[in-house]
Design a protein around this motif. Structure first.
Motif, PDB file in Angstrom:
ATOM      1  N   LEU A  20       0.832  -1.213   0.000  1.00  0.00           N
ATOM      2  CA  LEU A  20       0.000   0.000   0.000  1.00  0.00           C
ATOM      3  C   LEU A  20       0.860   1.254   0.000  1.00  0.00           C
ATOM      4  O   LEU A  20       1.878   1.302   0.690  1.00  0.00           O
ATOM      5  CB  LEU A  20      -0.859   0.049   1.262  1.00  0.00           C
ATOM      6  N   PRO A  21       0.435   2.292  -0.727  1.00  0.00           N
ATOM      7  CA  PRO A  21       1.125   3.579  -0.570  1.00  0.00           C
ATOM      8  C   PRO A  21       0.719   4.161   0.787  1.00  0.00           C
ATOM      9  O   PRO A  21      -0.299   3.774   1.344  1.00  0.00           O
ATOM     10  CB  PRO A  21       0.547   4.427  -1.713  1.00  0.00           C
ATOM     11  N   ILE A  22       1.516   5.081   1.318  1.00  0.00           N
ATOM     12  CA  ILE A  22       1.124   5.767   2.560  1.00  0.00           C
ATOM     13  C   ILE A  22      -0.061   6.656   2.184  1.00  0.00           C
ATOM     14  O   ILE A  22       0.078   7.600   1.407  1.00  0.00           O
ATOM     15  CB  ILE A  22       2.291   6.596   3.150  1.00  0.00           C
ATOM     16  N   LEU A  23      -1.237   6.325   2.724  1.00  0.00           N
ATOM     17  CA  LEU A  23      -2.485   6.961   2.284  1.00  0.00           C
ATOM     18  C   LEU A  23      -2.495   8.475   2.447  1.00  0.00           C
ATOM     19  O   LEU A  23      -2.941   9.192   1.560  1.00  0.00           O
ATOM     20  CB  LEU A  23      -3.679   6.353   3.030  1.00  0.00           C
ATOM     21  N   ASN A 128      -1.360   2.421   8.630  1.00  0.00           N
ATOM     22  CA  ASN A 128      -1.786   2.659   7.250  1.00  0.00           C
ATOM     23  C   ASN A 128      -2.853   1.638   6.832  1.00  0.00           C
ATOM     24  O   ASN A 128      -3.850   1.996   6.205  1.00  0.00           O
ATOM     25  CB  ASN A 128      -0.560   2.576   6.328  1.00  0.00           C
ATOM     26  N   GLU A 129      -2.636   0.377   7.209  1.00  0.00           N
ATOM     27  CA  GLU A 129      -3.598  -0.681   6.878  1.00  0.00           C
ATOM     28  C   GLU A 129      -4.928  -0.457   7.608  1.00  0.00           C
ATOM     29  O   GLU A 129      -5.994  -0.651   7.025  1.00  0.00           O
ATOM     30  CB  GLU A 129      -3.036  -2.063   7.230  1.00  0.00           C
ATOM     31  N   GLU A 130      -4.853  -0.037   8.864  1.00  0.00           N
ATOM     32  CA  GLU A 130      -6.074   0.245   9.631  1.00  0.00           C
ATOM     33  C   GLU A 130      -6.876   1.365   8.968  1.00  0.00           C
ATOM     34  O   GLU A 130      -8.103   1.299   8.869  1.00  0.00           O
ATOM     35  CB  GLU A 130      -5.734   0.628  11.077  1.00  0.00           C
ATOM     36  N   LEU A 131      -6.158   2.384   8.498  1.00  0.00           N
ATOM     37  CA  LEU A 131      -6.805   3.508   7.810  1.00  0.00           C
ATOM     38  C   LEU A 131      -7.422   3.033   6.490  1.00  0.00           C
ATOM     39  O   LEU A 131      -8.525   3.442   6.130  1.00  0.00           O
ATOM     40  CB  LEU A 131      -5.795   4.638   7.562  1.00  0.00           C
ATOM     41  N   MET A 132      -6.727   2.138   5.787  1.00  0.00           N
ATOM     42  CA  MET A 132      -7.234   1.610   4.520  1.00  0.00           C
ATOM     43  C   MET A 132      -8.500   0.797   4.746  1.00  0.00           C
ATOM     44  O   MET A 132      -9.476   0.936   4.001  1.00  0.00           O
ATOM     45  CB  MET A 132      -6.156   0.746   3.847  1.00  0.00           C
ATOM     46  N   ILE A 133      -8.502  -0.029   5.789  1.00  0.00           N
ATOM     47  CA  ILE A 133      -9.678  -0.865   6.095  1.00  0.00           C
ATOM     48  C   ILE A 133     -10.884   0.019   6.396  1.00  0.00           C
ATOM     49  O   ILE A 133     -11.987  -0.208   5.890  1.00  0.00           O
ATOM     50  CB  ILE A 133      -9.381  -1.841   7.261  1.00  0.00           C
TER      51      ILE A 133
END
Length: 201
Positions: A20-23, A128-133
């Protein structure tokens, strides 16, 4: 009644192995989740990620500064080597001892910062993954809402199209009827009476 399935697990599995890119550094994320659509959870996760990135940047700069200071202290140690028993020599010895103490402190701080810095990419990746979810939840809800609207609009368009066809046929029937009436009356009554009828329209 069946409980609504939480999509978080599905979304987490979908992200597994993805780079993932840094959102918060990616313009596409801001287009995907505009400010007015950010939930409280998204705002908190966004802040958390930004704070971790700032902390990482600060630590990198702090380590650079400590390295510079250590280099300067090493130069002072070299300059004050071999002190003698004279007053100037004793001053050199004192400076030497102080420089050694500072270097030990700097080494300890650098070691601690390096250890923390090693964990930072994992913390950033997790945040970052938590934000993506959480972002995927918002997008999923929007997609479901839009699908419902599309279905309703499609039904309305179909009904309107059918009604429009009926109206077009009715209009054509009226035009044909008027044309026949006009033609029939013209044949029987002539132009003079038709001019009177035309004036009354």
């Amino acid at each position: 009644m069946a409980r609504k399935k939480d999509k978080s697990i599905e979304f987490k599995e979908a992200l597994h192995g993805k780079k993932l890119p840094i959102l918060t550094l990616d313009d596409r994320w801001y287009q995907l989740i505009p400010e007015h659509e950010k939930t409280v959870a998204i705002k908190q996760l966004e802040n958390n990620l930004n704070n971790l990135l700032k902390k990482q940047g600060k630590m990198i700069n702090d380590i650079k500064d400590m390295k510079k200071l250590k280099k300067k202290l090493m130069s002072e140690i070299v300059a004050n080597m071999e002190p003698d028993s004279s007053p100037a020599g004793r001053l050199k010895a004192k400076k030497l001892e102080k420089s050694h103490q500072f270097i030990e402190e700097i080494n300890s701080k650098m070691q601690s910062a390096d250890n923390t810095l090693l964990d930072m990419p994992y913390e950033i990746k997790r945040a970052n993954e938590e934000l993506m979810i959480e972002s995927m939840k918002v997008c999923y809800a929007k997609l479901k809402h839009n699908q419902k609207d599309i279905k309703e609009l499609d039904q309305w368009i179909r009904q309107t199209r059918e009604a429009l066809k009926v109206r077009i046929i009715q209009k054509q029937d009226k035009e044909i009827e008027n044309s026949s009436l006009y033609s029939y009356m013209h044949d029987i009554l002539g132009n003079t009476v038709l001019d009177i009828l035309d004036d009354k329209e």
